[in-house]
Write an enzyme that holds these catalytic residues in place. Structure first.
Site, PDB file in Angstrom:
ATOM      1  N   SER A 111       0.868  -1.276  -0.060  1.00  0.00           N
ATOM      2  CA  SER A 111       0.169  -0.123  -0.217  1.00  0.00           C
ATOM      3  C   SER A 111       1.047   1.186  -0.040  1.00  0.00           C
ATOM      4  O   SER A 111       2.020   1.150   0.661  1.00  0.00           O
ATOM      5  CB  SER A 111      -0.973   0.060   1.412  1.00  0.00           C
ATOM      6  OG  SER A 111      -2.069   0.866   1.166  1.00  0.00           O
ATOM      7  N   GLN A 170       0.721   5.899  -7.094  1.00  0.00           N
ATOM      8  CA  GLN A 170      -0.381   6.598  -6.552  1.00  0.00           C
ATOM      9  C   GLN A 170      -0.457   8.124  -6.750  1.00  0.00           C
ATOM     10  O   GLN A 170       0.590   8.725  -6.203  1.00  0.00           O
ATOM     11  CB  GLN A 170      -0.819   6.395  -5.000  1.00  0.00           C
ATOM     12  CG  GLN A 170      -2.081   6.962  -4.737  1.00  0.00           C
ATOM     13  CD  GLN A 170      -2.316   6.870  -3.156  1.00  0.00           C
ATOM     14  OE1 GLN A 170      -1.648   7.541  -2.442  1.00  0.00           O
ATOM     15  NE2 GLN A 170      -3.159   5.946  -2.737  1.00  0.00           N
ATOM     16  N   TYR A 200      -7.925  14.316   1.257  1.00  0.00           N
ATOM     17  CA  TYR A 200      -7.321  15.081   0.275  1.00  0.00           C
ATOM     18  C   TYR A 200      -7.939  15.626  -0.892  1.00  0.00           C
ATOM     19  O   TYR A 200      -9.200  15.510  -0.565  1.00  0.00           O
ATOM     20  CB  TYR A 200      -5.970  14.095  -0.416  1.00  0.00           C
ATOM     21  CG  TYR A 200      -5.100  13.705   0.884  1.00  0.00           C
ATOM     22  CD1 TYR A 200      -4.408  14.649   1.608  1.00  0.00           C
ATOM     23  CD2 TYR A 200      -4.922  12.524   0.967  1.00  0.00           C
ATOM     24  CE1 TYR A 200      -3.595  14.515   2.548  1.00  0.00           C
ATOM     25  CE2 TYR A 200      -3.827  11.966   2.034  1.00  0.00           C
ATOM     26  CZ  TYR A 200      -3.329  13.105   2.804  1.00  0.00           C
ATOM     27  OH  TYR A 200      -2.546  12.520   3.843  1.00  0.00           O
TER      28      TYR A 200
END
Length: 364
Positions: free
Chosen positions: A21, A98, A181
């Site tokens: 992750s 990401q 975010y």
């Protein structure tokens, strides 16, 4: 074990169902990757993960969380990232990135720095932006409300970063739409108080993410996977909820999104989050069933048995680990060894296998 079965998405085959992750390292200067990132990400590929995702990688300087965030807003960033992706691929893993914009949670100090809170422009900070001029809490800067021109720039920035990601050799992109975010701020009614085409209704609040996905897909090849991470719930009354996440996933699938990475929270300061092993797994199960799309499960997944159960019970198609990979970079190899699974070890490490432990031919 289903954990060690292959997963094919578009033209990419992941060697198992384990992903690293995104984990912020706060170790860049001007967005550049360096030797820390090479070792940090490369070691998890050596350790047997199928997908190794970079930390949240800013699509613009003002899209960073801290001044030390990784970035992909200029072509000069490509060279070192290409070195990293080459190493990850030669270890049999898929390199992914990401892409992110921090929004109102930008221009903050690294977690270990004191005092905590906003970084002023005099110390290398900047004025953050958001859908509405509402700060995250009293330690964060007041964000400027994005106008139409600013929103269109955000969309272009994501597309530009996706183009650079392709040039750098990444094979999977995850769009960061979670944790409070910028994209997450547009989704939640707690942070989006707009009355124009970008706020109010569900259709309007999800517009930015849908536009970003479409812009990224125009430059990201059809043969390569595209993921989206969402906060499945805000964990506060009157906020974004799992039902909306299911509906959002239904809208994203025909736009070319292959997997929803189901996290939660981070939108509202002080939200009461019921932390516990696998506490976010039900979100992945709900989105998978309700939207008919692949999902990734996250959230305090630490053991092979736990990960295997998630997959066997069809609650998700991929498990993503963060902190456990910080503690144990070679977690997949260790889990496979304990379960007597046949997985390829790096040639340099084969001699470390205990006698009688089944291993495949070493990978190059």
């Amino acid at each position: 074990m289903r954990l060690f079965s292959e997963l094919k998405i578009r033209d990419i085959t992941f060697r198992n169902r384990i992903a690293v992750s995104p984990m912020c390292e706060y170790s860049s200067t001007d967005g550049f990757a360096n030797d820390w990132h090479l070792v940090h990400l490369g070691s998890r590929a050596v350790g047997g993960a199928a997908l190794v995702l970079t930390e949240a990688t800013a699509v613009s300087p003002e899209g960073r969380i801290s001044p030390q965030d990784l970035g992909l807003w200029k072509d000069e960033h490509i060279e070192m990232l290409a070195r990293i992706t080459r190493f990850i691929r030669c270890q049999g893993a898929v390199p992914g990135t990401q892409l992110a914009h921090a929004g109102r949670k930008g221009s903050t100090r690294r977690p270990w720095e004191k005092p905590a809170g906003a970084v002023p422009p005099s110390e290398g900070g900047w004025a953050p932006v958001a859908p509405s001029a509402i700060p995250f809490d009293s330690t964060y800067s007041m964000p400027a409300e994005l106008d139409e021109k600013g929103i269109q720039k955000v969309i272009r920035d994501f597309a530009g970063a996706a183009r650079r990601a392709l040039e750098a050799g990444f094979q999977t992109i995850e769009i960061h739409g979670a944790h409070g975010y910028l994209i997450s701020e547009f989704l939640s009614p707690h942070t989006n108080k707009r009355t124009d085409n970008w706020g109010g209704s569900f259709e309007n609040r999800t517009r930015l993410l849908r536009e970003v996905v479409s812009a990224v897909r125009r430059v990201w090849p059809e043969r390569l996977p595209l993921f989206v991470r969402i906060s499945s719930t805000d964990w506060v009354e009157g906020g974004w909820e799992i039902e909306q996440s299911v509906e959002l996933a239904k809208r994203l699938k025909p736009l070319g999104v292959d997997l929803i990475d189901c996290s939660s929270g981070g939108v509202v300061a002080g939200a009461n989050v019921p932390l516990g092993p696998g506490y976010q797994v039900p979100f992945a199960a709900a989105v998978r069933k309700g939207a008919g799309i692949l999902t990734g499960a996250v959230g305090l997944i630490t053991s092979g048995e736990q990960a295997e159960a998630i997959l066997r019970e069809e609650k998700a198609d991929l498990v993503l680990l963060a902190r456990e990979f910080l503690r144990h970079p070679y977690w997949p190899i260790a889990v496979a060894r304990e379960a007597g699974q046949l997985i390829p070890w790096p040639a340099q490490y084969v001699r470390a296998a205990a006698e009688g432990t089944p291993i495949r031919e070493p990978r190059e």
